[in-house]
Design a protein around this motif. Structure first.
Motif, PDB file in Angstrom:
ATOM      1  N   LEU A 264     -61.509  77.887 -51.126  1.00  0.00           N
ATOM      2  CA  LEU A 264     -61.744  79.152 -50.437  1.00  0.00           C
ATOM      3  C   LEU A 264     -60.436  79.922 -50.273  1.00  0.00           C
ATOM      4  N   LYS A 265     -59.364  79.214 -49.936  1.00  0.00           N
ATOM      5  CA  LYS A 265     -58.066  79.882 -49.838  1.00  0.00           C
ATOM      6  C   LYS A 265     -57.699  80.542 -51.165  1.00  0.00           C
ATOM      7  N   ASN A 266     -57.936  79.823 -52.251  1.00  0.00           N
ATOM      8  CA  ASN A 266     -57.562  80.360 -53.560  1.00  0.00           C
ATOM      9  C   ASN A 266     -58.378  81.595 -53.907  1.00  0.00           C
ATOM     10  N   ARG A 267     -59.625  81.583 -53.522  1.00  0.00           N
ATOM     11  CA  ARG A 267     -60.486  82.767 -53.716  1.00  0.00           C
ATOM     12  C   ARG A 267     -59.905  83.968 -52.972  1.00  0.00           C
ATOM     13  N   ILE A 268     -59.434  83.742 -51.744  1.00  0.00           N
ATOM     14  CA  ILE A 268     -58.864  84.825 -50.930  1.00  0.00           C
ATOM     15  C   ILE A 268     -57.544  85.305 -51.518  1.00  0.00           C
ATOM     16  N   TYR A 269     -56.705  84.357 -51.993  1.00  0.00           N
ATOM     17  CA  TYR A 269     -55.451  84.749 -52.637  1.00  0.00           C
ATOM     18  C   TYR A 269     -55.718  85.678 -53.826  1.00  0.00           C
ATOM     19  N   ASP A 270     -56.726  85.335 -54.609  1.00  0.00           N
ATOM     20  CA  ASP A 270     -57.082  86.149 -55.774  1.00  0.00           C
ATOM     21  C   ASP A 270     -57.503  87.553 -55.336  1.00  0.00           C
ATOM     22  N   ASP A 271     -58.342  87.620 -54.297  1.00  0.00           N
ATOM     23  CA  ASP A 271     -58.814  88.921 -53.814  1.00  0.00           C
ATOM     24  C   ASP A 271     -57.674  89.760 -53.238  1.00  0.00           C
ATOM     25  N   LYS A 287     -46.670  88.071 -55.004  1.00  0.00           N
ATOM     26  CA  LYS A 287     -46.687  86.927 -54.083  1.00  0.00           C
ATOM     27  C   LYS A 287     -48.032  86.205 -54.137  1.00  0.00           C
ATOM     28  N   TYR A 288     -49.113  86.969 -53.936  1.00  0.00           N
ATOM     29  CA  TYR A 288     -50.421  86.328 -53.855  1.00  0.00           C
ATOM     30  C   TYR A 288     -50.953  85.918 -55.222  1.00  0.00           C
ATOM     31  N   TYR A 289     -50.589  86.670 -56.248  1.00  0.00           N
ATOM     32  CA  TYR A 289     -51.047  86.272 -57.577  1.00  0.00           C
ATOM     33  C   TYR A 289     -50.366  84.974 -58.012  1.00  0.00           C
ATOM     34  N   SER A 290     -49.101  84.800 -57.660  1.00  0.00           N
ATOM     35  CA  SER A 290     -48.387  83.563 -57.999  1.00  0.00           C
ATOM     36  C   SER A 290     -49.009  82.363 -57.295  1.00  0.00           C
ATOM     37  N   ILE A 291     -49.335  82.546 -56.004  1.00  0.00           N
ATOM     38  CA  ILE A 291     -49.977  81.455 -55.258  1.00  0.00           C
ATOM     39  C   ILE A 291     -51.344  81.145 -55.867  1.00  0.00           C
ATOM     40  N   TYR A 292     -52.091  82.210 -56.157  1.00  0.00           N
ATOM     41  CA  TYR A 292     -53.425  82.016 -56.748  1.00  0.00           C
ATOM     42  C   TYR A 292     -53.340  81.274 -58.075  1.00  0.00           C
ATOM     43  N   LYS A 293     -52.415  81.699 -58.921  1.00  0.00           N
ATOM     44  CA  LYS A 293     -52.300  81.089 -60.246  1.00  0.00           C
ATOM     45  C   LYS A 293     -51.933  79.607 -60.137  1.00  0.00           C
ATOM     46  N   GLU A 294     -50.984  79.289 -59.268  1.00  0.00           N
ATOM     47  CA  GLU A 294     -50.554  77.896 -59.097  1.00  0.00           C
ATOM     48  C   GLU A 294     -51.691  77.024 -58.577  1.00  0.00           C
ATOM     49  N   ASP A 297     -54.569  76.489 -61.191  1.00  0.00           N
ATOM     50  CA  ASP A 297     -54.259  75.478 -62.203  1.00  0.00           C
ATOM     51  C   ASP A 297     -54.544  74.077 -61.665  1.00  0.00           C
ATOM     52  N   LYS A 298     -54.200  73.842 -60.391  1.00  0.00           N
ATOM     53  CA  LYS A 298     -54.445  72.527 -59.793  1.00  0.00           C
ATOM     54  C   LYS A 298     -55.945  72.252 -59.674  1.00  0.00           C
ATOM     55  N   LEU A 299     -56.686  73.246 -59.221  1.00  0.00           N
ATOM     56  CA  LEU A 299     -58.137  73.075 -59.072  1.00  0.00           C
ATOM     57  C   LEU A 299     -58.809  72.882 -60.427  1.00  0.00           C
ATOM     58  N   ASP A 300     -58.350  73.622 -61.438  1.00  0.00           N
ATOM     59  CA  ASP A 300     -58.929  73.479 -62.778  1.00  0.00           C
ATOM     60  C   ASP A 300     -58.668  72.092 -63.343  1.00  0.00           C
ATOM     61  N   GLN A 301     -57.466  71.570 -63.090  1.00  0.00           N
ATOM     62  CA  GLN A 301     -57.141  70.229 -63.570  1.00  0.00           C
ATOM     63  C   GLN A 301     -58.039  69.193 -62.901  1.00  0.00           C
ATOM     64  N   GLU A 489     -55.535  86.577 -67.963  1.00  0.00           N
ATOM     65  CA  GLU A 489     -56.167  85.624 -67.061  1.00  0.00           C
ATOM     66  C   GLU A 489     -57.665  85.928 -66.932  1.00  0.00           C
ATOM     67  N   LYS A 490     -57.988  87.201 -66.815  1.00  0.00           N
ATOM     68  CA  LYS A 490     -59.384  87.624 -66.687  1.00  0.00           C
ATOM     69  C   LYS A 490     -60.190  87.218 -67.916  1.00  0.00           C
ATOM     70  N   ALA A 491     -59.559  87.316 -69.101  1.00  0.00           N
ATOM     71  CA  ALA A 491     -60.256  87.013 -70.347  1.00  0.00           C
ATOM     72  C   ALA A 491     -60.353  85.524 -70.622  1.00  0.00           C
ATOM     73  N   GLY A 492     -59.663  84.701 -69.829  1.00  0.00           N
ATOM     74  CA  GLY A 492     -59.754  83.253 -70.013  1.00  0.00           C
ATOM     75  C   GLY A 492     -58.674  82.662 -70.900  1.00  0.00           C
ATOM     76  N   PHE A 493     -57.591  83.456 -71.171  1.00  0.00           N
ATOM     77  CA  PHE A 493     -56.499  82.932 -71.987  1.00  0.00           C
ATOM     78  C   PHE A 493     -55.476  82.221 -71.107  1.00  0.00           C
ATOM     79  N   SER A 494     -54.825  81.246 -71.690  1.00  0.00           N
ATOM     80  CA  SER A 494     -53.883  80.427 -70.926  1.00  0.00           C
ATOM     81  C   SER A 494     -52.530  81.096 -70.768  1.00  0.00           C
TER      82      SER A 494
END
Length: 523
Positions: A264-271, A287-294, A297-301, A489-494
């Motif tokens: 949920l935090k990551n969802r908010i960071y993205d928004d 700031k928030y995009y960097s936190i979201y991206k990091e 990646d952890k959640l996806d792994q 990122e939106k298109a799904g590229f790494s």
């Protein structure tokens, strides 16, 4: 932008499911643990430690596992969630009493890993059994959960009217307990997503405000309060009131900042990053995009690990099932030998029967061996493609077909449905994952893509992604202000570079050039 968020919410639904035959103290602990999911999931683990499962019934054990599974999902630890909820589901000796709970948990896990076909098949089957469930003295809130789960899956299929009907059936079964109150709030959140999908923003806002008024009377449920504030922020984003949207998102983040609700935090960071990008506040956007991206990646792994565990458990079950089938076949052969004493006619009759069974078993074994390729490819980071792309062998009609015309047509039809969705934007969408969602194997899927799309899988999926982003840039001027890294990122590229390379190979120009041309045309 709200397309898959209702699915994400379903991952966090908990279920206690009371029983008149259970120990009252145990039921109180289960109730307390369930409510703690919405207050602080870490507390659920401590509460459930007070239940001695060795002294409880199989149904109580199932319920404990379901709550533990949901707690791990709240935290974003999907692999541990799989370990908690799936082991019982793979026991072929489970009885009808606990299979219902196990099937419900399995359907939720499939949904959390975006294996929607499998989840839909189970949830619809459970919904069809609703009348029988009631006659077997199952609690009504279990039926409410099943209708809720089925509603979320119908939303994936864009069957919004049927989804609303399932939500009404779910609400009709609710009473005045704390658990039923939480189910009703979740149902309202689903209704919010339906209205947003239908572009009925005012109706969606009215429900969000109604939810907020209810939750103000139960401030301890910080997860639902934060989730609802995030939805309100998204509604204001759609209204292009970015400052007010960011205000609600920051309130949501403040509520759960010290809790372990990582998804949920990551969802908010993205928004928040999207709002600050729209507000042209580059510092806060970065700031928030960097936190979201990091965090993403952890959640996806963790999701990838959970998917591997799920496939491994299913492989173990399939292996055991085939072994049992083979052992039964051997036993039948022995019976035939004994039956030979009865007479020649009996021997001939039974032999013919057993040969047919042998062929059936061999078909199962052959099918399972083909599935090993699918299992192995899940662990691969990239799909191995043929060096020859986009060419069809002119003598293909002379070769022995690897797939029947009926199966080929079925896969092609499912592919066309896939192309109408936005699932190809999922960064984890590999040939193996897509094959799993289309209920086929990688060999058949690759053959159909090469034959009918005239390209290999990588080129096929990348072209869908680029065409989608190009469409957004052309139809929504807001995307012209986004950075290429966000579009990637939106298109799904790494990576930014991979996106740029593929974009140029598909369109003939770079993303920046394409954006400049569109900007000039609009001016």
């Amino acid at each position: 932008m709200f397309r898959v968020f209702f699915l994400w919410l379903m991952v966090f639904s908990g279920v206690i499911l009371t029983s008149a035959q259970s120990n009252p103290e145990t039921l109180q602990l289960l109730d307390k643990a369930y409510k703690s999911l919405y207050e602080n999931p870490d507390n659920a683990f401590q509460i459930l430690q007070n239940i001695d499962e060795n002294k409880e019934s199989e149904l109580i054990k199932q319920r404990v596992k379901i709550i533990l599974s949901r707690a791990y999902n709240f935290k974003g630890e999907y692999a541990k969630s799989i370990e908690q909820s799936i082991d019982k589901n793979l026991n072929e000796n489970r009885n009808d009493n606990n299979s219902l709970y196990a099937d419900y948990a399995l359907a939720q896990q499939y949904q959390s890993l975006r294996l929607y076909k499998q989840s839909i098949r189970i949830s619809q089957n459970l919904a069809d059994k609703a009348s029988k469930i009631k006659s077997q003295n199952y609690p009504e809130n279990l039926m409410a959960y099943i209708y809720q789960l089925n509603a979320s899956n119908l939303m994936v299929q864009k069957k919004l009217k049927e989804a609303e009907e399932n939500l009404k059936q779910s609400n009709a079964l609710l009473k005045d307990s704390d658990e039923d109150f939480l189910i009703s709030i979740e149902n309202q959140i689903y209704q919010t997503f339906i209205y947003i999908t239908q572009n009925q923003i005012d109706k969606a806002e009215n429900i969000v405000n109604e939810i907020e008024a209810k939750l103000n009377k139960s401030p301890q449920y910080i997860f639902l309060r934060a989730f609802n504030l995030d939805n309100l922020g998204r509604i204001y984003f759609l209204k292009k009131d970015y400052a007010r949207s960011a205000e609600h998102l920051n309130k949501a983040l403040e509520l759960i900042q010290n809790s372990s609700y990582d998804p949920l935090k990551n969802r908010i960071y993205d928004d928040l990053s999207k709002n600050y990008l729209a507000l042209k506040n580059d510092e806060l956007y970065q700031k928030y995009y960097s936190i979201y991206k990091e965090q993403a990646d952890k959640l996806d792994q963790n999701k990838k690990e959970a998917l591997r565990n799920l496939i491994k458990l299913n492989e173990q079950y399939e292996t055991k099932r085939l072994e049992n089938s083979h052992n039964n076949f051997v036993s039948n052969i022995l019976i035939i030998s004994v039956a030979c004493l009865i007479g020649i006619l009996a021997v001939i009759f039974i032999s013919i029967s057993e040969k047919r069974k042998a062929k059936s078993i061999q078909k199962q074994i052959d099918f399972y061996s083909k599935q090993q390729n699918f299992i192995k490819k899940i662990d691969e980071n990239k799909t191995v493609v043929e060096s020859k792309v986009g060419k069809i062998d002119p003598d293909i009609s002379k070769k022995t077909p690897l797939i029947s015309k009926e199966k080929e047509a079925d896969i092609l039809s499912r592919l066309e449905e896939f192309e109408k969705s936005e699932k190809f934007l999922n960064r984890d969408m590999s040939l193996a994952v897509l094959a799993g969602q289309l209920e086929t194997n990688t060999k058949y899927l690759s053959e159909v893509i090469n034959k009918y799309k005239e390209k290999n899988y990588n080129n096929y999926i990348n072209e869908l992604r680029i065409n989608y982003i190009a469409y957004l840039l052309k139809t929504d001027s807001a995307y012209l202000n986004y950075k290429v890294s966000y579009l990637a990122e939106k298109a799904g590229f790494s990576s930014h570079s991979a996106f740029t390379t593929v974009f140029k190979s598909v369109t003939g120009i770079s993303p920046n050039t394409y954006i400049q041309q569109l900007t000039q045309n609009k001016q």
